[in-house]
Design a protein around this motif. Structure first.
Motif, PDB file in Angstrom:
ATOM      1  N   TRP A  91     -26.088  14.859  38.709  1.00  0.00           N
ATOM      2  CA  TRP A  91     -26.743  15.352  39.983  1.00  0.00           C
ATOM      3  C   TRP A  91     -28.474  14.850  39.685  1.00  0.00           C
ATOM      4  CZ3 TRP A  91     -27.545  16.033  44.772  1.00  0.00           C
ATOM      5  CH2 TRP A  91     -28.886  16.666  45.219  1.00  0.00           C
ATOM      6  N   GLU A  92     -28.868  15.572  38.653  1.00  0.00           N
ATOM      7  CA  GLU A  92     -30.467  15.018  38.314  1.00  0.00           C
ATOM      8  C   GLU A  92     -30.684  13.709  38.259  1.00  0.00           C
ATOM      9  OE1 GLU A  92     -31.363  19.263  35.747  1.00  0.00           O
ATOM     10  OE2 GLU A  92     -31.342  16.963  34.834  1.00  0.00           O
ATOM     11  N   GLU A  93     -29.857  12.735  37.730  1.00  0.00           N
ATOM     12  CA  GLU A  93     -30.301  11.462  37.426  1.00  0.00           C
ATOM     13  C   GLU A  93     -29.718  10.359  38.317  1.00  0.00           C
ATOM     14  OE1 GLU A  93     -29.075  10.270  33.412  1.00  0.00           O
ATOM     15  OE2 GLU A  93     -30.578  11.806  32.472  1.00  0.00           O
ATOM     16  N   THR A  94     -28.817  10.812  39.229  1.00  0.00           N
ATOM     17  CA  THR A  94     -28.265   9.900  40.457  1.00  0.00           C
ATOM     18  C   THR A  94     -28.359  10.403  41.898  1.00  0.00           C
ATOM     19  OG1 THR A  94     -26.109  10.459  40.126  1.00  0.00           O
ATOM     20  CG2 THR A  94     -26.756   8.961  38.642  1.00  0.00           C
ATOM     21  N   GLY A  95     -28.335  11.821  41.767  1.00  0.00           N
ATOM     22  CA  GLY A  95     -28.263  12.550  43.137  1.00  0.00           C
ATOM     23  C   GLY A  95     -26.898  12.716  43.665  1.00  0.00           C
ATOM     24  N   LEU A  96     -25.924  12.311  42.802  1.00  0.00           N
ATOM     25  CA  LEU A  96     -24.452  12.401  43.266  1.00  0.00           C
ATOM     26  C   LEU A  96     -23.970  13.824  42.970  1.00  0.00           C
ATOM     27  CD1 LEU A  96     -22.947   8.825  42.158  1.00  0.00           C
ATOM     28  CD2 LEU A  96     -24.004   9.673  44.362  1.00  0.00           C
ATOM     29  N   ILE A  97     -23.211  14.206  43.821  1.00  0.00           N
ATOM     30  CA  ILE A  97     -22.650  15.613  43.666  1.00  0.00           C
ATOM     31  C   ILE A  97     -21.259  15.459  43.399  1.00  0.00           C
ATOM     32  CG2 ILE A  97     -22.093  17.817  45.025  1.00  0.00           C
ATOM     33  CD1 ILE A  97     -24.378  17.139  46.976  1.00  0.00           C
ATOM     34  N   LEU A  98     -20.837  15.984  42.127  1.00  0.00           N
ATOM     35  CA  LEU A  98     -19.515  16.395  41.891  1.00  0.00           C
ATOM     36  C   LEU A  98     -19.216  17.808  41.918  1.00  0.00           C
ATOM     37  CD1 LEU A  98     -16.968  15.446  40.578  1.00  0.00           C
ATOM     38  CD2 LEU A  98     -17.900  15.519  38.261  1.00  0.00           C
ATOM     39  N   GLY A  99     -18.737  18.095  43.148  1.00  0.00           N
ATOM     40  CA  GLY A  99     -18.841  19.366  43.616  1.00  0.00           C
ATOM     41  C   GLY A  99     -17.711  19.796  44.631  1.00  0.00           C
ATOM     42  N   THR A 100     -17.406  21.049  44.619  1.00  0.00           N
ATOM     43  CA  THR A 100     -16.393  21.298  45.647  1.00  0.00           C
ATOM     44  C   THR A 100     -16.991  22.490  46.308  1.00  0.00           C
ATOM     45  OG1 THR A 100     -14.157  22.299  45.827  1.00  0.00           O
ATOM     46  CG2 THR A 100     -15.355  23.070  43.992  1.00  0.00           C
ATOM     47  N   LYS A 101     -16.657  22.920  47.630  1.00  0.00           N
ATOM     48  CA  LYS A 101     -17.254  23.698  48.582  1.00  0.00           C
ATOM     49  C   LYS A 101     -17.188  25.106  47.943  1.00  0.00           C
ATOM     50  CE  LYS A 101     -18.771  21.296  51.878  1.00  0.00           C
ATOM     51  NZ  LYS A 101     -20.494  21.145  52.196  1.00  0.00           N
ATOM     52  N   GLY A 102     -18.104  25.779  47.956  1.00  0.00           N
ATOM     53  CA  GLY A 102     -18.215  27.349  47.305  1.00  0.00           C
ATOM     54  C   GLY A 102     -19.402  27.839  47.466  1.00  0.00           C
ATOM     55  N   THR A 103     -19.437  29.310  47.428  1.00  0.00           N
ATOM     56  CA  THR A 103     -20.521  30.210  47.694  1.00  0.00           C
ATOM     57  C   THR A 103     -21.095  30.524  46.241  1.00  0.00           C
ATOM     58  OG1 THR A 103     -19.751  31.146  49.544  1.00  0.00           O
ATOM     59  CG2 THR A 103     -21.483  32.377  48.626  1.00  0.00           C
ATOM     60  N   TRP A 104     -22.400  30.298  45.897  1.00  0.00           N
ATOM     61  CA  TRP A 104     -23.037  30.788  44.752  1.00  0.00           C
ATOM     62  C   TRP A 104     -23.532  32.329  44.899  1.00  0.00           C
ATOM     63  CZ3 TRP A 104     -25.321  27.534  40.643  1.00  0.00           C
ATOM     64  CH2 TRP A 104     -24.956  26.245  40.737  1.00  0.00           C
ATOM     65  N   PRO A 105     -23.894  32.822  43.430  1.00  0.00           N
ATOM     66  CA  PRO A 105     -24.227  34.021  43.518  1.00  0.00           C
ATOM     67  C   PRO A 105     -25.877  34.083  43.806  1.00  0.00           C
ATOM     68  CG  PRO A 105     -23.755  33.358  41.248  1.00  0.00           C
ATOM     69  CD  PRO A 105     -23.525  32.425  42.131  1.00  0.00           C
ATOM     70  N   ASP A 106     -25.963  35.387  44.159  1.00  0.00           N
ATOM     71  CA  ASP A 106     -27.517  35.574  44.732  1.00  0.00           C
ATOM     72  C   ASP A 106     -28.663  34.892  43.511  1.00  0.00           C
ATOM     73  OD1 ASP A 106     -26.537  36.892  46.783  1.00  0.00           O
ATOM     74  OD2 ASP A 106     -27.021  38.939  45.889  1.00  0.00           O
ATOM     75  N   GLU A 107     -28.400  34.635  42.584  1.00  0.00           N
ATOM     76  CA  GLU A 107     -29.174  34.170  41.389  1.00  0.00           C
ATOM     77  C   GLU A 107     -28.828  33.010  40.999  1.00  0.00           C
ATOM     78  OE1 GLU A 107     -31.554  35.503  37.232  1.00  0.00           O
ATOM     79  OE2 GLU A 107     -30.583  37.001  38.412  1.00  0.00           O
ATOM     80  N   ILE A 108     -29.514  31.882  41.391  1.00  0.00           N
ATOM     81  CA  ILE A 108     -29.176  30.412  40.988  1.00  0.00           C
ATOM     82  C   ILE A 108     -30.193  29.939  40.086  1.00  0.00           C
ATOM     83  CG2 ILE A 108     -29.040  28.314  41.834  1.00  0.00           C
ATOM     84  CD1 ILE A 108     -28.517  29.294  44.920  1.00  0.00           C
ATOM     85  N   PRO A 109     -29.596  29.494  38.929  1.00  0.00           N
ATOM     86  CA  PRO A 109     -30.375  28.803  37.873  1.00  0.00           C
ATOM     87  C   PRO A 109     -31.446  27.672  38.516  1.00  0.00           C
ATOM     88  CG  PRO A 109     -28.347  28.967  36.776  1.00  0.00           C
ATOM     89  CD  PRO A 109     -28.442  29.390  38.705  1.00  0.00           C
ATOM     90  N   ALA A 110     -32.705  27.526  38.084  1.00  0.00           N
ATOM     91  CA  ALA A 110     -33.837  26.875  38.318  1.00  0.00           C
ATOM     92  C   ALA A 110     -33.297  25.309  38.552  1.00  0.00           C
ATOM     93  CB  ALA A 110     -34.994  26.796  37.945  1.00  0.00           C
ATOM     94  N   ASP A 111     -32.600  24.848  37.611  1.00  0.00           N
ATOM     95  CA  ASP A 111     -32.020  23.348  37.882  1.00  0.00           C
ATOM     96  C   ASP A 111     -30.937  23.200  38.667  1.00  0.00           C
ATOM     97  OD1 ASP A 111     -33.940  22.887  35.641  1.00  0.00           O
ATOM     98  OD2 ASP A 111     -32.481  22.865  34.120  1.00  0.00           O
TER      99      ASP A 111
END
Length: 235
Positions: A91-111
């Motif tokens: 994600w950081e180096e290309t902007g591509l998302i290897l992800g699946t739809k979902g909800t994060w907890p309230d506290e999200i790491p800065a990166d």
């Protein structure tokens, strides 16, 4: 916090492949001329594991066989942290998302703020562990790197849109496998490339994973099959 330049850092690298059954190509970029590690070389997206990676929520886990091979001759906890690092670095180096739809907890790491804002959780299931390499002694940086192969179809974003990439890699491009060897790349990237060429049309995990192990005593070329052994720390 300063980084111990002599320490061996765990790392993860992602090889994204497209059109693998017809005219396969892979995503590569060029490191900057002032980079301390492999300047000017064309490489796959990747980088060191961060401490926070072990605590990032996953939308899917690494396949059991791949996780077992990650844990062989390594801290078992890395079977979670390393694929997370692979997805973050992609994600950081290309902007591509290897992800699946979902909800994060309230506290999200800065990166992970912008990744989370896309509405995706890290999706580790499509990652196929295909190679491990330990940087030889005497280099300015040493990494215990795990290489993953992933099909472009698993990417949730436009595979040709690199607008969200940081500036660590330039000249991001899809390189035909038949032309990749003409690029200026590190020796280990060439070795991994040979493995990718051999596996380009193979969808099932390899029978074993090559491990290029360069410790202070000797260089070994091993095969990893996922056998559980007591972890004795980094050599």
């Amino acid at each position: 916090m300063s980084i111990d330049k002599t320490a061996i850092r765990n790392a993860a690298t992602v090889i994204v492949i497209r059109d693998r059954m017809t005219t396969p190509s892979i995503l590569m970029g060029q490191r900057g001329s002032k980079a301390a590690f492999m300047p000017n070389k064309f490489v796959f997206p990747g980088g060191a594991v961060d401490a926070a990676d072990a605590h990032v929520p996953l939308g899917s886990s690494l396949p059991a066989q791949c996780a077992a091979r990650i844990a062989e001759d390594a801290d078992p906890a890395l079977a979670r942290a390393i694929p997370v690092a692979a997805i973050r670095e992609l994600w950081e180096e290309t902007g591509l998302i290897l992800g699946t739809k979902g909800t994060w907890p309230d506290e999200i790491p800065a990166d992970w703020g912008t990744f989370a804002a896309s509405g995706h959780l890290p999706h580790a299931e499509p990652l196929q562990f295909v190679f491990r390499a330990l940087t030889p002694p005497g280099r300015p940086r040493r990494f215990d790197a795990r290489f993953f192969l992933v099909d472009v179809d698993a990417i949730a974003s436009d595979p040709d849109n690199f607008d969200n990439a940081c500036d660590e890699l330039s000249h991001l491009q899809w390189v035909p496998l038949t032309e990749a060897r003409s690029f200026d790349m590190p020796f280990i990237t060439e070795v991994v490339l040979a493995e990718v060429e051999a596996r380009a049309r193979e969808l099932e995990p390899p029978a074993s994973v090559p491990y290029f192990k360069n410790n202070d005593e000797e260089s070994l070329f091993l095969r990893m099959r996922g056998h559980t052994t007591p972890y004795k720390g980094q050599n």
